[in-house]
Every structure is written in C-alpha cells, then in structure tokens.
Scaffold this active site. Sequence first.
Site, short mmCIF file in Angstrom:
data_model
loop_
_atom_site.label_atom_id
_atom_site.label_comp_id
_atom_site.label_asym_id
_atom_site.label_seq_id
_atom_site.Cartn_x
_atom_site.Cartn_y
_atom_site.Cartn_z
N SER A 1 -2.86 -1.92 1.07
CA SER A 1 -2.15 -0.67 0.47
C SER A 1 -3.06 0.21 -0.12
O SER A 1 -4.24 -0.54 -0.41
CB SER A 1 -1.09 -1.19 -0.51
N TYR B 1 0.99 -5.01 -8.56
CA TYR B 1 1.10 -4.74 -7.26
C TYR B 1 -0.54 -4.32 -7.01
O TYR B 1 -0.97 -4.62 -5.76
CB TYR B 1 2.08 -3.51 -6.89
#
Length: 259
Positions: A144, A157
């Site tokens: 990401s 995350y």
Amino acid sequence: MSRQLEGKTAIVTGSSTGIGAAIAKRFAAEGAKVVTNSRSRERAKTVADEIENEGGTAIAVESDVTDHDEMAAMIEATVDEFGSLDIMVNNAGLTRIGPAESISPEDWRHVIDVDLTGVFFGSQLAGRQMIEQESGGAILNISSIMGGIGLHKRAPYCAAKAGVNNLTQTLAVEWAPHEIHVNALAPGFIKTDITDQTQSAADYTDEDIRNRTPLGRFGTLDEMTECATFLVNTDHYVTGEVLHADGGWTAYAWGSSGE
Ligand code: NAD
C-alpha cells in the site's frame, strides 16, 4: 494477441473480493490456471466458478493466510491439481483503525498477523516450492502507499505494509539466484470493501481523496490488474521493486486540501 500468462499456475490469496478477485480473473484471462483463496471455500468458489464460466481454469482452496499448515496445504493442493506453482500473489489484507495510544494489543497483532506474517508465510512456502521446481517464478506482494508514508489511526496497517516492502526487497535478493522475482504493488485508493470499511470509520471523504490525488480520481481494479500482470511476468529485469500505483499520491508534496 498472445496471452501473457499462458501455462502458468497462480495462487491469489484473499481473492473472493476486491483487488484479489480482479487479479485472479485477469490472470485467468491471460491464460493462467488460478487458485482462488479465502477463509471460506464457498466465497473462493464463487470467483473460481466465474472464471470457469468465462472459459478459464480455476480451483478454490480455503485457507487462512495466518495459518502456516493451511497455507502449506493450499500449495500442495495447487501442485497436485496443476503440477507446479509459478506465481504467488500475497494479497489478503485488512485494517483496524484507532488512535495509536489506545489501539488494543489484539487489534495490533491481528493486523500484523494477516498483513505481514501472512505475506511471509505465503512467500516462504511458495518460494520453497519454486526453489524445488528449479523453474523460477514470481511472487507479488500487495502492499500500500501506507507502507512508505504515515496516516493517523493506522499504526498497525502502516507498519505491516512497511514490513511488506522490506520483506519484498529481502526475498528478492535472497531468491534471485533461483530466478524468483519478488515485487510489490502499492496501490493508492481503490474502491473496495477495505476502503468502505476505512472511510466509514475515518475522517476524510471521497472528495478529499480526489482533491489530494494528482490524477484527480480513485484508481480502478483494471488499473491494478494491469500492474499486477506486468509484475508477475519474469521476462523483465525487475525484482525487489515496490511499484506505486497511486495516481501520483506519493509523488505529491502538498497536504490534504490539494489546492
Ligand atoms: P478487500 O477487503 O476486498 O480484500 C481483502 C481480502 O482479504 C478479503 O477477501 C478478505 O476476506 C481477505 N482476508 C482477510 N484476512 C484473511 C485471512 N486471514 N486469510 C485469507 N484471506 C483473508 O480489500 P482490497 O482493497 O481488495 O484489499 C486487497 C489488498 O490490497 C490488501 O492487502 C489491502 O491492504 C491492499 N490495498 C488496498 C487498497 C485500496 O484502496 N482498496 C489500497 C492499498 C492497498
């Protein structure tokens, strides 16, 4: 036009929805034999059936990416069915949102477990199989943009995706002698369940994202599958790369207003 993944066998983890489902379908359309995966066999089978209905080849295997034994069994089932494993896409992921000062130990561990440990287990077992086959291969980790930048309330995350980026480089170096290419795709904002989940708990709107993105829009699933197809090809010189597919987000120095 010739199909780019003819004759290859690919596993895509977490492929019952979103980016994973789109990659599985695209790889099948490019000629790959595909293993769809989910924690629920039924959900994985829905996508495998869609692929078969379009004339592709797919089987569904249930496994949790955090469970080493289940992942090993999925690789074994793949090789039993198709004879080899050539492409592994470690796509499964999730997030938990909350201020760093109060996120629970369970939420921290769960995100690290799925988003980082799951990627390592998938890579390790796929790499082991590819080394044994002596035919090279490709591992693609779905990272990401958050792996290289920070965003408030996403500590586990962001940390997990940063780990994925370094793991990608480390494995690329370690397995280069075996002709195994290890790369990562780092998407920006793509409309899927995870963005819905993130945004409903978040502090920004679709409009904020469009304003902050130089291309002025969300990315599409087709754009992600285009990048994924390129990265799992081994007829290029690319390994250890984290490809940002983010509409210019990480290239852009300005803040959230986009003005
Ligand atoms: P998604 O929620 O549709 O897909 C994630 C999939 O992973 C789901 O099918 C889920 O069931 C599966 N999964 C979760 N835990 C699992 C486990 N333990 N074992 C097996 N499968 C499990 O969301 P998505 O956007 O398609 O996300 C796919 C990947 O892309 C994730 O790694 C995510 O972090 C990454 N990503 C997405 C975006 C975006 O904007 N959508 C941006 C950057 C990165």
